[in-house]
Every structure is written in structure tokens, then in C-alpha cells.
Design a protein around this motif. Structure first.
Motif, mmCIF file in Angstrom:
data_model
loop_
_atom_site.group_PDB
_atom_site.id
_atom_site.type_symbol
_atom_site.label_atom_id
_atom_site.label_comp_id
_atom_site.label_asym_id
_atom_site.label_seq_id
_atom_site.Cartn_x
_atom_site.Cartn_y
_atom_site.Cartn_z
ATOM 1 N N LEU A 105 0.997 -1.289 0.224
ATOM 2 C CA LEU A 105 -0.108 0.109 0.141
ATOM 3 C C LEU A 105 1.043 1.077 0.235
ATOM 4 C CD1 LEU A 105 -2.694 -1.203 2.523
ATOM 5 C CD2 LEU A 105 -3.333 -1.034 0.488
ATOM 6 N N HIS A 106 2.096 1.084 0.181
ATOM 7 C CA HIS A 106 3.048 2.203 0.840
ATOM 8 C C HIS A 106 4.216 2.167 -0.807
ATOM 9 C CE1 HIS A 106 2.070 2.984 5.324
ATOM 10 N NE2 HIS A 106 1.984 1.698 5.253
ATOM 11 N N ASP A 107 3.704 1.078 -1.630
ATOM 12 C CA ASP A 107 4.347 1.259 -2.733
ATOM 13 C C ASP A 107 6.343 1.144 -2.380
ATOM 14 O OD1 ASP A 107 5.758 1.200 -5.271
ATOM 15 O OD2 ASP A 107 5.200 3.641 -5.581
ATOM 16 N N PRO A 108 6.586 0.800 -1.519
ATOM 17 C CA PRO A 108 8.370 0.655 -1.113
ATOM 18 C C PRO A 108 9.506 0.592 -2.035
ATOM 19 C CG PRO A 108 7.278 -1.370 -0.294
ATOM 20 C CD PRO A 108 6.166 -1.231 -1.454
ATOM 21 N N SER A 109 10.555 1.082 -1.594
ATOM 22 C CA SER A 109 11.848 2.062 -2.299
ATOM 23 C C SER A 109 12.842 0.838 -2.662
ATOM 24 C CB SER A 109 12.254 3.001 -2.027
ATOM 25 O OG SER A 109 13.511 3.048 -0.650
ATOM 26 N N LYS A 110 12.474 -0.184 -2.231
ATOM 27 C CA LYS A 110 14.045 -1.193 -1.802
ATOM 28 C C LYS A 110 14.836 -0.666 -1.543
ATOM 29 C CE LYS A 110 11.727 -3.037 -6.331
ATOM 30 N NZ LYS A 110 12.749 -3.652 -8.038
ATOM 31 N N HIS A 111 15.039 -0.269 -0.900
ATOM 32 C CA HIS A 111 16.552 0.740 -0.080
ATOM 33 C C HIS A 111 15.537 0.345 1.626
ATOM 34 C CE1 HIS A 111 18.372 2.654 -3.652
ATOM 35 N NE2 HIS A 111 16.932 2.638 -3.349
ATOM 36 N N VAL A 267 -1.437 -4.129 10.858
ATOM 37 C CA VAL A 267 -2.270 -3.354 11.608
ATOM 38 C C VAL A 267 -0.633 -1.322 11.718
ATOM 39 C CG1 VAL A 267 -3.279 -2.049 13.847
ATOM 40 C CG2 VAL A 267 -3.480 -4.594 13.016
ATOM 41 N N TYR A 268 -0.309 -1.746 11.667
ATOM 42 C CA TYR A 268 0.634 -0.393 11.392
ATOM 43 C C TYR A 268 0.646 -0.160 10.178
ATOM 44 C CZ TYR A 268 5.117 2.433 10.723
ATOM 45 O OH TYR A 268 5.641 3.370 10.997
ATOM 46 N N ASN A 269 0.728 -1.203 8.936
ATOM 47 C CA ASN A 269 1.024 -0.308 7.670
ATOM 48 C C ASN A 269 0.089 -0.132 6.802
ATOM 49 O OD1 ASN A 269 3.757 -1.418 7.278
ATOM 50 N ND2 ASN A 269 3.254 -3.406 6.227
ATOM 51 N N ILE A 270 -1.299 -0.765 7.844
ATOM 52 C CA ILE A 270 -2.405 -0.168 7.445
ATOM 53 C C ILE A 270 -3.003 1.370 7.441
ATOM 54 C CG2 ILE A 270 -5.533 -0.408 7.082
ATOM 55 C CD1 ILE A 270 -4.485 -3.644 6.679
ATOM 56 N N LYS A 271 -2.821 1.412 8.876
ATOM 57 C CA LYS A 271 -3.285 2.823 10.196
ATOM 58 C C LYS A 271 -1.959 3.751 8.859
ATOM 59 C CE LYS A 271 -3.354 3.184 14.250
ATOM 60 N NZ LYS A 271 -3.002 3.132 15.654
ATOM 61 N N ARG A 272 -1.166 3.229 8.943
ATOM 62 C CA ARG A 272 -0.320 4.797 8.480
ATOM 63 C C ARG A 272 -0.458 4.790 7.010
ATOM 64 N NH1 ARG A 272 4.243 7.285 9.042
ATOM 65 N NH2 ARG A 272 5.773 7.652 7.724
ATOM 66 N N ALA A 273 -1.031 3.881 5.961
ATOM 67 C CA ALA A 273 -1.519 3.777 4.828
ATOM 68 C C ALA A 273 -3.372 4.743 4.555
ATOM 69 C CB ALA A 273 -1.826 2.303 4.017
ATOM 70 N N VAL A 274 -3.880 4.872 5.438
ATOM 71 C CA VAL A 274 -5.019 5.524 5.834
ATOM 72 C C VAL A 274 -5.026 6.487 6.015
ATOM 73 C CG1 VAL A 274 -7.139 4.949 7.340
ATOM 74 C CG2 VAL A 274 -5.878 3.678 6.455
ATOM 75 N N LYS A 275 -3.779 6.492 7.066
ATOM 76 C CA LYS A 275 -3.424 8.373 7.413
ATOM 77 C C LYS A 275 -3.501 9.440 6.014
ATOM 78 C CE LYS A 275 -2.685 7.742 12.094
ATOM 79 N NZ LYS A 275 -1.365 8.013 13.643
#
Length: 276
Positions: A105-111, A267-275
Motif C-alpha cells: 500500500l506504500h509503494d516501497p522504495s527497495k531501500h 495493522v501499523y502499515n494499514i493505519k499509516r496508509a489510511v492516515k
């Protein structure tokens, strides 16, 4: 739309894809059980709300819109004991795939950067600890974090401190080799075998050498400082997870605790994406 509604709107589709039973009814029909995606969604909401099983069910009964997004009604909600026992149906492999999907959901940068932290096991009475030989007080949790988006890419849990951090890092990186270009870590991961393994996987190691000889200074001088300094993002993420979702796990058995930690990261990943 509230944040909890947006959170539910994200976790339910992900759970349906990962469990593969999105076409099934969430509530039991004809003597069957709850759909796996419904159980996963309910447990993620429990962690999101940071409450006990009983309090989670009581709160959700007052949130018809939220449980409606899962496909349930207040009358369909399981009892706290049923929800607790259903936690065993969630396999760790499913939790890892959930974590991977939530990170996308965050489109990781690979770093990425890697670091370990400790979680307390929820307080129990001395009599209970003696009765079941409950001696381990902390869990060692190693997180692989994307340095630009601060999304958690992978997690490893252990009840012991045996083994090298570098060997553990290699195990985690091999699971995510195709998604990484560089890996930053502190001097606790200083091991030549780890650097060699990373280079073989096409990943640039950003790990400072401990100073044993003058040439170690030269090795450290060649490290990309901007990328290496992003290593601190792992500490930021560890702090954010503990502040928002708690610094202790509620489960008693180690395999349930590992699942709980993995779902906390989801849950942390999704909460951050929602914000965002």
C-alpha cells in the motif's frame, strides 16, 4: 468517513485475497464456521482498538457500519472465547503474506534497514507463571523496514537470544531478496558472510565495520552516508508501533505471540496508509 472505517475498508479486501475465501459468507451458515477473512479482520480490529477479546466484541456491537463492511451483523459476532480460539486458525504464513500485501500500500522504495527490539509478554500473576513454567519475559522482534515509506516489509520473532543477528538478517533478506536494492544496519550486524550473501543477491550492504584495523576506517568512509543514516527509521517505526499498539503481547503461548506481533505490523502499515 472515520479512520476506523477506512482501516476496515483496507483490511477486509486484503484478507479476502490472502485467505482465498472472499466468495464465502463471513458468518456461519448451515453449521459451518466463520470465513477466514472475517476472523483475520476481527483480530486486526482487536489489535487496532488495543483491547481484550471481550471488550472488542462489546465495542463492535455498537459499530454496525464497521462490522457490516466485514459482512457481519451484531447478532453474527462470535463470543470472545470463540474469537480467541479462532486465532489458532490463522497460520503464520498467512500473517506474512498479509504483511507483504499491507506493505505494498506504500509503494516501497527497495531501500531497507533492519534492527531488533523487544516486546514484553503481558503481565501475569506469579502463581500462573509458576504453574505453567512461564519464564520468558520478553520477545525479540526483528523488523525489516523500508527507509523511505517507513512500511514494515518483514518481521521475525524469537523467544531466545541465541544465534547471531547477522545470520538472522540473512534469513530475512533472502525472503525479500527480489524487492531490495540496499540494506542498512548497525555494527551489530557486522559480519563478512552477511555482506557476501547480500552482494550475491544483488543487494548493496550498508553496514559499518567495527574498528579493528586502520583499513576498517576506509571501509566505513566508502559507505553512502545518506542511505546509511536512514537506518534510524527502524527505531522510529519500532517506537511508533509500541506507542500506538502497545509494547506487550496479550497471548500466552509463543506461537500465538508470533502471530500477534505479525498482525500488529499489518495493522501499523494499514493505519499509516489510511492516515496518508
Amino acid at each position: 468517513m472515520t479512520q476506523i472505517s477506512r482501516f476496515t475498508g483496507e483490511i477486509v479486501p486484503i484478507a479476502q485475497v490472502v485467505t482465498g475465501d472472499g466468495d464465502e459468507s463471513a458468518a456461519p451458515e448451515g453449521g459451518g464456521g466463520f470465513a477466514d477473512y472475517a476472523i483475520v479482520s476481527l483480530h486486526c480490529l482487536r489489535i487496532y482498538l488495543d483491547t481484550s477479546y471481550r471488550m472488542t466484541i462489546d465495542l463492535l456491537k455498537e459499530m454496525p457500519q464497521i462490522i457490516g463492511e466485514i459482512g457481519l451483523s451484531a447478532a453474527d459476532l462470535p463470543s470472545p472465547s470463540t474469537l480467541c480460539k479462532a486465532f489458532d486458525r490463522i497460520e503464520m504464513s498467512v500473517c506474512r503474506v498479509l504483511l507483504r500485501q499491507s506493505a505494498q500500500l506504500h509503494d516501497p522504495s527497495k531501500h531497507a534497514a533492519i534492527d531488533a527490539t523487544f516486546y514484553e509478554r503481558s503481565a501475569a500473576s506469579r502463581h500462573y507463571c509458576q504453574r505453567i513454567s512461564y519464564r520468558v519475559q520478553k520477545l525479540k522482534v526483528t523488523k525489516l523496514v523500508d527507509t523511505e515509506t517507513q512500511a514494515i516489509l518483514d518481521v521475525h520473532c524469537s523467544t531466545t537470544r541465541e544465534g547471531s543477528d547477522a545470520d538472522l538478517a540473512e534469513q530475512i533478506v533472502r525472503r525479500n531478496a527480489g524487492d531490495l536494492r540496499s540494506l542498512a544496519a548497525d555494527k551489530g550486524y557486522d559480519k563478512q558472510a552477511l555482506r557476501k550473501a547480500l552482494r550475491e543477491l544483488g543487494i548493496r550492504p550498508l553496514i559499518k565495520h567495527r574498528i579493528f584495523a586502520p583499513y576498517d576506517h576506509a571501509h566505513n568512509a566508502r559507505i553512502d552516508k545518506r542511505r546509511y543514516n536512514q537506518r534510524s527509521m527502524t527505531e522510529t517505526v519500532n517506537s511508533a508501533v509500541k506507542r500506538s499498539l502497545g509494547f506487550a503481547v496479550r497471548a500466552r503461548s509463543w506461537f500465538r505471540e508470533f502471530r500477534e506481533i505479525a498482525l500488529m505490523c499489518v495493522v501499523y502499515n494499514i493505519k499509516r496508509a489510511v492516515k496518508q
